[in-house]
Write an enzyme that holds these catalytic residues in place. Structure first.
Site, PDB file in Angstrom:
ATOM      1  N   HIS A   1       0.869  -1.185   0.000  1.00 16.16           N
ATOM      2  CA  HIS A   1       0.000   0.000   0.000  1.00 16.16           C
ATOM      3  C   HIS A   1       0.906   1.236   0.000  1.00 16.16           C
ATOM      4  O   HIS A   1       1.519   1.559   1.023  1.00 16.16           O
ATOM      5  CB  HIS A   1      -0.906  -0.019   1.232  1.00 16.16           C
ATOM      6  CG  HIS A   1      -1.849  -1.187   1.238  1.00 16.16           C
ATOM      7  ND1 HIS A   1      -2.223  -1.846   2.372  1.00 16.16           N
ATOM      8  CD2 HIS A   1      -2.466  -1.816   0.207  1.00 16.16           C
ATOM      9  CE1 HIS A   1      -3.058  -2.835   2.042  1.00 16.16           C
ATOM     10  NE2 HIS A   1      -3.209  -2.836   0.739  1.00 16.16           N
TER      11      HIS A   1
ATOM     12  N   GLU B   1       1.305   4.104   2.622  1.00 11.43           N
ATOM     13  CA  GLU B   1       1.775   3.763   3.961  1.00 11.43           C
ATOM     14  C   GLU B   1       3.305   3.856   3.980  1.00 11.43           C
ATOM     15  O   GLU B   1       4.029   2.866   4.048  1.00 11.43           O
ATOM     16  CB  GLU B   1       1.257   2.363   4.326  1.00 11.43           C
ATOM     17  CG  GLU B   1      -0.272   2.363   4.412  1.00 11.43           C
ATOM     18  CD  GLU B   1      -0.900   0.979   4.359  1.00 11.43           C
ATOM     19  OE1 GLU B   1      -2.141   0.912   4.232  1.00 11.43           O
ATOM     20  OE2 GLU B   1      -0.173  -0.019   4.440  1.00 11.43           O
TER      21      GLU B   1
ATOM     22  N   HIS C   1       3.229  -2.400   6.989  1.00  9.69           N
ATOM     23  CA  HIS C   1       2.120  -1.501   6.630  1.00  9.69           C
ATOM     24  C   HIS C   1       1.973  -0.338   7.613  1.00  9.69           C
ATOM     25  O   HIS C   1       2.649  -0.291   8.642  1.00  9.69           O
ATOM     26  CB  HIS C   1       0.804  -2.289   6.660  1.00  9.69           C
ATOM     27  CG  HIS C   1       0.632  -3.243   5.531  1.00  9.69           C
ATOM     28  ND1 HIS C   1      -0.216  -2.999   4.480  1.00  9.69           N
ATOM     29  CD2 HIS C   1       1.226  -4.433   5.271  1.00  9.69           C
ATOM     30  CE1 HIS C   1      -0.162  -4.012   3.631  1.00  9.69           C
ATOM     31  NE2 HIS C   1       0.714  -4.900   4.082  1.00  9.69           N
TER      32      HIS C   1
ATOM     33  N   GLU D   1       1.717  -3.428  11.473  1.00  8.78           N
ATOM     34  CA  GLU D   1       1.038  -2.144  11.247  1.00  8.78           C
ATOM     35  C   GLU D   1       1.630  -1.077  12.159  1.00  8.78           C
ATOM     36  O   GLU D   1       1.800  -1.310  13.354  1.00  8.78           O
ATOM     37  CB  GLU D   1      -0.465  -2.265  11.534  1.00  8.78           C
ATOM     38  CG  GLU D   1      -1.205  -3.278  10.676  1.00  8.78           C
ATOM     39  CD  GLU D   1      -1.554  -2.755   9.287  1.00  8.78           C
ATOM     40  OE1 GLU D   1      -1.328  -1.546   9.024  1.00  8.78           O
ATOM     41  OE2 GLU D   1      -2.053  -3.558   8.467  1.00  8.78           O
TER      42      GLU D   1
END
Ligand code: ZN
Length: 376
Positions: free
Chosen positions: A169, A172, A262, A338
């Protein structure tokens, strides 16, 4: 005084200017090409010196993660090296959901972004500098739809096949700052963590899985609007050549341990997500994952296990995502890391929030946790 000027025609630039008046502007986000995702922004304001800027990004109730704007302060830099935070407020009822960024600029130029940008030029510096280090080899895994290379760095003489990959992504950007920290550790001949990992592992590192989305200023997709982390069960040359070439290289080497890096828009903390819902789940595999998570939790206050995603019910995992696909495909210990766009709510930094510096520090803790995990 003249109106401020706003530009975004540069690497990862993204903003639509609806109007400007004096030191104020009304703005909106551009969607990822061929998709409805929007959340990333990156633009420059000039004519800013000595003025109280008021920048309103509108229509955010239709953004990918409206919850991302609550308790969020925009990132700002005057020199493009140090990224601080500009006081921001979100009003769900104003103009379809509006983030109002307030900033008193000392310089005539100020850059604003959703998170500190990681440019493709910096990516190429990272790849070239790492590739010339002792014991590092470079592999070009494939080509994107825009014709950019998928870069992979390899090192280490050990048996454990470790894959670290980031930025599926593209918005990010935390993920590639993490990679910069990881590569500094792994390529430093004096670093004890790097030395242990190079001795015990063969490391395969893809710092940017989605260069097209990165350069285009996308949040979540590649050049044709495809979310790469939903392609891992059947990647194709037409829609997701990035995933296809990475997965083929993984099939060649096998995978024992992997981290997919991420950023999370809404949750104010760093956390891991695993693969509990896969049909082929083994007790040993799940225990390995929980043991790694516990080691990392003990090592750094910038990681925690209270906030995060829910656990998927047995047999219900989607194998379209890389972490579940790799766990199922290789029986390995795979995970999604994350990091917050906001901050670690347990250890706030008023000036910077979550920052590139903290991404890099967390990367070293993740590697130190891996070195400890390998002893167990
Ligand atoms: Zn992501």
């Amino acid at each position: 005084m003249s109106d401020i000027q706003i530009d975004c025609a540069f690497d990862s630039g993204n903003i639509l200017v609806l109007s400007t008046e004096g030191a104020s502007a009304r703005l909106a986000l551009r969607k990822d090409h061929m998709s409805d995702f929007k959340q990333w922004f990156h633009f420059r304001v000039s004519g800013a010196a000595g003025r109280e800027l008021e920048l309103k990004i509108t229509d955010l109730n239709t953004s990918a993660y409206p919850g991302g704007w609550i308790d969020y302060d925009a990132c700002v830099s005057e020199d493009r090296a140090y990224w601080g935070r500009a006081r921001s407020t979100f009003d769900v009822n104003e103009d379809g959901g509006t983030l109002t960024i307030s900033y008193a600029s000392g310089s005539d130029i100020a850059y604003f972004a959703y998170f500190a940008p990681y440019s493709m030029e910096r990516h190429h510096d990272l790849i070239a500098e790492s590739a010339q280090c002792e014991g590092v080899s470079y592999r070009r895994l494939g080509t994107t739809l825009d014709g950019q290379p998928i870069d992979c760095l390899e090192m280490g003489e050990g048996k454990k096949e470790v894959w670290l990959y980031a930025r599926q992504h593209p918005g990010e950007t935390q993920a590639e700052w993490w990679m910069e920290g990881a590569l500094e550790c792994l390529t430093d001949p004096a670093d004890p963590v790097g030395r242990i990992l190079r001795r015990k592992c063969r490391l395969h590192i893809v710092p940017n899985c989605n260069p097209d989305g990165s350069r285009r200023g996308h949040l979540r997709t590649n050049a044709v609007g495809v979310n790469l982390n939903r392609e891992w069960d059947k990647p194709s040359a037409e829609k997701s050549p990035e995933v296809l070439c990475i997965r083929n290289a993984m099939d060649e080497s096998g995978v024992d341990f992997s981290i997919d890096v991420h950023g999370d828009e809404a949750i104010p903390a760093a956390f891991l997500a695993g693969f509990e819902g896969i049909s082929g789940l083994k007790d040993r595999q799940q225990a390995d994952y929980l043991r790694y998570q516990a080691i990392l939790d003990r090592r750094t206050p910038d990681f925690q296990t209270v906030l995060g995603y829910g656990i998927t019910a047995p047999g219900k995992a989607k194998l379209t995502m890389s972490t579940t696909q790799l766990a199922q495909r290789f029986g390995c210990c795979s995970m999604t890391l994350e990091m917050p766009f906001k901050d670690n709510c347990n250890l706030r930094d008023q000036a910077q929030g979550w920052s590139p510096e903290r991404c890099k520090l967390l990367a070293r803790d993740c590697l130190a946790a891996l070195a400890e995990w390998l002893e167990g």
